[in-house]
Design an enzyme around this catalytic site. Structure first.
Site, short mmCIF file in Angstrom:
data_model
loop_
_atom_site.label_atom_id
_atom_site.label_comp_id
_atom_site.label_asym_id
_atom_site.label_seq_id
_atom_site.Cartn_x
_atom_site.Cartn_y
_atom_site.Cartn_z
CB CYS A 79 1.43 -2.20 -9.65
SG CYS A 79 1.50 -4.09 -10.63
CG HIS A 165 -3.18 -4.55 -7.76
ND1 HIS A 165 -2.92 -3.33 -7.91
CD2 HIS A 165 -2.35 -5.27 -9.08
CE1 HIS A 165 -2.06 -2.71 -9.12
NE2 HIS A 165 -1.98 -4.58 -9.71
CD GLU A 167 -4.45 -2.19 -4.54
OE1 GLU A 167 -4.05 -2.93 -4.21
OE2 GLU A 167 -4.17 -1.65 -6.08
#
Ligand code: XMP
Length: 506
Positions: A79, A165, A167
């Protein structure tokens, strides 16, 4: 080692946890850590987190040390981390036409980082700005409907960037992407296992304390239990785990802890319940209760540490505590309750500190606990607050109320275990209310206490949902409590989440 550079993302810790789950050791650094520090730490790969930073034509609000792009490291920007990498390589960053937020369809190109992932997948987006043009020597490796360059890499394959993202769990193959980055792009081996964690914790203790004596406070929770065992494995009889019974423990708790750990640690059991309960007499205010309990605990503990001749105090500080204090944007959030943790002992004790878990997450301590053979029951136990039952008896505390609450709590937990719900719940406990209500039993009017049952699901205790325990199980629990405990004639179930309520009632 992998370094996660923190640009202030709410997900920085999550990135670190994902990497650890992939059995690679990583540490979090402020975004502007110098390249020389990373080099000294033997860093192989760097992940740049997202963050609230902003990039305009002439300015980058948060810039990493540009030297990190010297070719030594494999880098993945996420990001904002992608945008800042792009900018430092000469690209433009612009406001996207529409803000992308939430689950988005992503079309990855064929690339080593996307191995094992189909050519149309779902990723989690949360951005407004985006990379407008590719820097020289960079290629796009994925797009979404609104973002032409949703992933890129340089031609050498040493710098990668994702606008999304990986994660968060909403990115369907996020973990595979991180895994490919770590194992395939950076060539790292998954060697961060429970055994290596134990070895590192032991080494930390051994080098720090040498031949000195070390003491720790044992509460029976997974962190302090694991700490006590490891200390004993390193320092043997030069270690002492002090277990203070403050009279505010759950039913049979002291026996269970001693049975579970008696052979594994050098333990001193101190029954100080009299003085704790005496000092809590007529105290109503929860913060006052916490202060009294905290002070009394320190007094008792200090005496034991002195008579043992300890030079070191071992504390079970965990990595998230440390991250809060090093984070560029973080710092402890405002305190709602002054949590008295047995670890927080005063500086005036003049003991040197050893904190062998300070680079570990809670789930890693659980892995160590398993590895060193702590009983499953102890490892999976719900968290229990330092002030114990004192903050679960609303208002004044006395021995009679403590006995009632212990019994109620034991029935409640017993039934949750039988219903296979205990492990699905973050925390479950009973609260004794300072009011009586009218009931009827066997044609007789009763006037007895009300007990509230609380159960919440959560991942970290910061926010929580009330647990939707099936009504037949609640009914069963209520029946047992009212039938078996004379002092209770009414049971209520707490259906408030956190926020707006807290988990504990006081
Ligand atoms: P609250 O009630 O603040 O609780 O939502 C969040 C978590 O912290 C525990 N808790 C404490 N732990 N000392 C502790 O060591 C305290 O004074 C204390 N107060 C609350 C609570 O049990 C929950 O897990």
């Amino acid at each position: 080692m992998v370094a996660v550079l923190d640009f202030g993302s709410q997900y920085t810790q999550l990135i670190a946890r994902r990497i650890r789950e992939l059995k690679i050791y990583c540490e979090i650094y402020p975004y502007n850590v110098s390249e020389s520090t990373l080099r000294e730490k033997n860093t192989t790969a760097i992940i740049l987190s997202g963050g609230p930073g902003h990039i305009t034509e002439s300015e980058i609000t948060f810039s990493p040390d540009p030297e990190i792009f010297n070719g030594r490291y494999k880098i993945l920007g996420i990001c904002f981390g992608m945008q800042v990498s792009a900018k430092l390589h000469g690209a433009n960053i612009v406001h996207g036409e529409i803000r992308e937020y939430g689950k988005t369809v992503f079309y990855p190109e064929k690339d080593i980082i996307f191995e094992g992932i189909e050519n149309r997948t779902v990723v989690w987006m949360s951005h407004y700005d985006q990379v407008e043009n590719l820097p020289e020597n960079f290629v796009s490796i994925g797009r979404t409907a609104n973002c032409r360059i949703a992933a890129f890499k340089n031609q050498q394959g040493s710098v990668y960037g994702f606008q999304f993202h990986p994660e968060v769990i909403h990115t369907r193959h996020g973990k595979t992407m991180l895994k490919n980055f770590l194992y395939k792009v950076a060539g790292l081996k998954p060697d961060w296992t429970a055994s290596s964690m134990v070895e590192i914790a032991k080494k930390e203790i051994a080098t720090r304390i040498g031949k000195s004596r070390v003491v720790c406070a044992l509460s029976g929770g997974v962190d302090s239990s694991t700490l006590s065992v490891i200390l004993h494995q390193v320092a043997g009889d030069r270690s002492l785990a002090v277990f203070v019974n403050n009279g505010l423990l759950r039913k049979n708790e002291e026996k269970e802890v001693m049975e579970a750990l008696g052979d594994l640690v050098n333990m001193k059991y101190v029954d100080a319940s009299e003085i704790f309960i005496e000092r809590l007499k007529r105290v109503i205010d929860p913060e006052e209760k916490r202060k009294i309990i905290g002070r009394t605990f320190i007094e008792v503990f200090e005496k034991e540490a002195k008579s043992f001749g300890a030079d070191f105090l071992a504390q079970g500080t965990l990595y998230p505590d440390l991250i809060e204090s090093i984070s560029v944007f973080g710092g402890p959030t405002s305190r709602i309750k002054t949590h008295h943790n047995v670890g927080g002992l005063p500086e005036k004790m003049k003991l040197k500190l050893v904190e062998p878990f300070k680079y570990l997450f809670k789930d890693e301590v659980r892995k160590i606990a398993k590895k060193i053979g702590l009983p499953e029951k102890l490892i999976q136990r719900h968290p229990f607050p330092g002030p114990g039952l004192a903050v679960r008896i609303i208002g004044e505390i006395d021995r009679e109320k403590l006995e009632i609450l212990k019994e109620v709590d034991a029935i409640y937990i017993d039934e949750l275990r039988k219903a296979n719900l205990y492990r699905k719940i973050w925390q479950a406990f009973a609260v004794l209310l300072p009011i009586k209500s009218v009931g009827i039993m066997g044609d007789q009017r009763t006037y007895q206490y009300v007990v509230a049952l609380r159960a919440v699901t959560s991942t970290d205790g910061m926010t929580a949902d009330w647990a939707k325990i099936p009504s037949n199980i609640l009914e069963n629990i209520s029946n047992r409590i009212v039938n078996e405990i004379k002092a209770i004639n009414r049971v209520v179930y707490d259906i408030t989440s956190k926020p707006p309520a807290t988990i504990e009632w006081e």
